[in-house]
Design an enzyme around this catalytic site. Structure first.
Site, short mmCIF file in Angstrom:
data_model
loop_
_atom_site.label_atom_id
_atom_site.label_comp_id
_atom_site.label_asym_id
_atom_site.label_seq_id
_atom_site.Cartn_x
_atom_site.Cartn_y
_atom_site.Cartn_z
N ASP A 266 -28.62 -15.17 28.50
CA ASP A 266 -27.76 -14.10 28.85
C ASP A 266 -26.22 -14.26 28.33
O ASP A 266 -25.99 -15.45 27.99
CB ASP A 266 -27.76 -13.89 30.57
CG ASP A 266 -27.32 -12.63 31.09
OD1 ASP A 266 -26.80 -11.73 29.93
OD2 ASP A 266 -27.39 -12.25 32.31
C1 NOJ Z 1 -25.23 -9.69 31.40
C2 NOJ Z 1 -26.47 -9.10 32.27
O1 NOJ Z 1 -26.69 -9.95 33.16
C3 NOJ Z 1 -27.66 -8.81 31.58
O2 NOJ Z 1 -28.56 -8.48 32.38
C4 NOJ Z 1 -27.49 -7.96 30.41
O3 NOJ Z 1 -28.71 -7.84 29.64
C5 NOJ Z 1 -26.46 -8.67 29.48
N1 NOJ Z 1 -25.30 -8.98 29.84
C6 NOJ Z 1 -26.10 -8.02 27.97
O4 NOJ Z 1 -25.59 -6.53 28.40
#
Ligand code: NOJ
Length: 700
Positions: A266
């Protein structure tokens, strides 16, 4: 033909051939993901990174098809091996056509609806150059303070698995290499929803039992359905951050479940290991994150160090090779080598097509949950209503109908309740007023709204969360609607007119204060593009509410966490809060209809085929979701009071009966999961229940 470019060869052969041709740098570049330009997610902090044509992936890039093709041309035509880049994006509940938020989709209890929405999202976003969505989120929340409950399929692990499968089918189709198919990404692996107190990004303490019983099954289902990717999560799993959790990503995911796609981390989660107290050393982080099972680093910083680490002997080149193999495998499976470019087509040809909006409308109709309908106030007969008032901050607000994570949905194309009410009440006098803002009194004032409403025969009060009150980094200590909206409702209720309360929200909210003020309540969630028409379709009886809650609504903040499948307690009749009724405000599975369904004849054959008869004993056609629960009264490891093992929908005309049949499987449905993730069957007594009926049986 060079073997890896030959589509007639098997994917594994192509991967092997390509890998053998790559330099260490080229390999490691495949494990990098960068972002270019502004990001759609305000929580993704940091600037756009560097573009190099050998990079594995680009995320959150909003530059249009032409730009994508330009970047892709650098990768495909100007690099030695021409490996296409994969574009990832958060397409959570629609891209141009907005669908209900996932929690609302779960309340349809209709996997076809979920699949259809994902299919349309895939068509729309692939037409704009997106190959991969960071969805579905299959985390299991039981704390509505957590803002991301809106992205989940609710509190039940089994249901979440069913909807995970439906999403994967919708995004990827049976042939992920089709140009309008995209890769799905099951996230966040694992246990992110267990963040303490519903505070985002915080510590989570998860027992091995809970991990296997509650948090992993939905991921397993999605993997089994063929999801091509997973995202590792931000949280700390009982001391070992998920992002360096080898047990999760290697032992369970790869070794046990046989997952062959890739895992992306993430946003910034590698560097967050410093804040989590694991390590501030980027080299150590790179080694540990890769070795644990992450194949691609989102917004890469640490994986840029991989070539040096291999050269210095600190990292085994075979681990890099394995990660590259997984990334390439997905690129081949997606057909990116065959169609790296996106055809430039006008938006009118690909987005917001009438058929897409129609599907979104059906989804919105099916997800709304009728919570109260005193004296059958609903459905309304427009011919008998002389004047109608539509009051509240949601009345003319499109964004509130769509909610957070809206992709590229343009609220200007979303009709509001105020826009469409006239279509449904052509002969009535209609007044509309906001009454207040979402959080504060606003300019128009409650007094003038009350004044406008006092002559109406009926008042529709449209309250709710502002669009960005739920979502990532949107935790709240209190899930009640803002005080000003509650005041508005009380003032309107004092007029003594029939009141229909319409609520938009991305999470369960507190209803105890609102409930006595309304004769009927329809929880609309954030229903997407056609939420307004769907709302009036329901209010006027053009369709019959069939949504059922996929998440428990508490009576008070003190009841949280609250969820239906809690484990048995030592004293079933004692130990409750002395100052609160024990039951939730609205339980899991709750939802009213304009008709009545009666259950009879719950049966089970020796071959474990269960059946229950359902009769529509009311006066309207309606859809009933039959929930089949299992209880296991005695076991070595204590069991939940009940857990959902299957559900089916029956669509029944007045007077009609239908039988919901369920083929049960001993190991799948009667066994439980132990702390190692093994399925254990204990012979003995079990109890099935459906629609208030129970059936005790013995199984050996
Ligand atoms: C953080 C989020 O936790 C995740 O779900 C998301 O896909 C990513 N950022 C990318 O935006």
């Amino acid at each position: 033909m060079i073997p890896y470019l030959n589509p007639a060869l098997a994917v594994e052969e192509r991967v092997k051939d390509l890998l053998a041709r790559m330099t260490l740098e080229e390999k490691c570049d495949q494990l990098l993901q960068t972002t270019i330009g502004p990001d759609v997610n305000p929580n993704n902090v940091g600037d756009g990174g560097e573009f190099r044509p050998t990079i594995g992936s680009i995320l959150s890039y909003f530059g249009g098809v032409h730009k994508r093709n330009e970047f892709q041309r650098h990768a495909v035509e100007e690099t030695r091996l021409g490996i296409p880049i994969i574009w990832g994006m958060d397409v959570i509940h629609g891209w141009r056509t907005g669908f209900p938020v996932p929690l609302a989709q779960a309340c349809t209890w209709n996997p076809e609806t979920v699949e259809a929405g994902c299919r349309i999202a895939a068509k729309e976003c692939s037409a704009e150059g997106i190959d991969w969505t960071f969805a579905p989120m299959v985390d299991i929340p039981n704390d509505p303070r957590w803002g991301r409950v809106m992205e989940s399929f609710g509190e039940d692990p089994y249901a979440s698995g069913v909807f995970a499968r439906a999403s994967v089918r919708g995004y990827q189709t049976a042939d992920p290499s089709a140009p309008d198919a995209i890769a799905a990404c099951l996230k966040h692996f694992a246990g992110y929803a267990a963040s303490e107190g519903g505070r985002d990004y915080s510590y989570s303490d998860i027992s091995a039992r809970k991990l296997h019983e509650i948090y992993l099954p939905s991921f397993h289902a999605g993997v089994d359905e063929g999801a091509l990717t997973l995202m590792s999560s931000f949280n700390d799993v009982t001391g070992t951050p998920a992002v360096v959790n080898r047990y999760l990503m290697t032992e369970i995911l790869r070794n046990r479940w046989g997952f062959s796609g890739f895992v992306v981390s993430d946003w910034d989660s590698f560097r967050q290991l410093k804040a989590q107290g694991f390590s501030a050393d980027p080299e150590k982080i790179a080694i540990r994150c890769l070795s644990a099972g992450n194949d691609m680093e989102m917004v890469s910083e640490c994986f840029k160090l991989l070539p040096g680490l291999v050269r210095s002997g600190r990292l085994d080149a075979a681990i890099v090779d394995e990660a590259v193999r997984r990334v390439l495998r997905v690129k081949f499976r997606l057909g990116l080598f065959e169609h790296p470019y996106t055809e430039e087509r006008p938006l009118e040809a690909t987005a917001l097509l009438p058929a897409f909006r129609e599907t979104a409308r059906k989804a919105a109709q099916q997800c709304a949950v009728l919570l109260k309908n005193e004296n059958d106030l609903l459905p309304l007969n427009p011919d008998s209503i002389g004047s109608i008032a539509l009051i509240g901050p949601v009345a003319a607000d499109a964004a509130a109908l769509v909610g957070n994570w809206r992709g590229n949905v343009d609220p200007a194309t979303v009709p509001t309740l105020a826009d469409v009410i006239g279509e449904y009440f052509p002969h009535s006098r209609i007044v509309t007023a906001p009454g207040c803002g979402f959080e504060s009194a606003g300019d128009d004032g409650i007094d003038s709204a009350v004044e406008a409403a006092h002559k109406a025969d009926i008042i529709l009060v449209a309250l709710g969360e502002e669009w960005n009150r739920s979502g990532e980094n949107c935790s709240r200590s209190d899930i009640a609607l803002p005080a000003v909206q509650r005041l508005l409702l009380r003032r309107l209720a004092a007029l003594g007119k029939p009141i229909v309360l319409l609520v938009t929200a991305g999470r369960p909210i507190l209803y105890p204060e609102l409930e006595p003020c309304a004769n009927a309540i329809l929880h609309l969630w954030q229903g997407g593009h056609e939420a307004a028409r769907a709302c009036f379709d329901l209010l006027t009886g053009a369709c019959n509410p069939s949504g059922r809650l996929a998440m428990t609504f508490p009576r008070s903040m003190g009841q949280i966490p609250i969820y239906y499948n809690e484990h048995r307690r030592a004293r079933p009749d004692q130990g409750y809060y002395h100052d609160l009724e024990e039951s939730p405000m609205y339980p899991f599975g709750y939802g009213l209809s304009y008709t009545r369904f009666t259950y009879s004849d719950l049966t089970l054959t020796n071959e474990l085929v269960a059946g229950v008869k359902v009769t529509n004993s009311g006066e309207r056609r309606g859809t009933e979701t039959v929930f089949l629960y299992l209880s296991d009264p005695e076991a070595e490891l204590t069991q939940p009071v009940r857990r959902l093992i299957a559900f089916r929908q029956l669509d029944l005309a007045p007077g009609e009966s239908g039988i919901a049949r369920f083929e049960l499987d001993k190991m799948r449905d009667l066994a439980y999961t132990d702390p190692n993730g093994e399925r254990i069957f204990e012979a003995g007594e079990f109890v099935l229940s459906a629609g208030g009926l129970t059936l005790h049986f013995d199984c050996r």
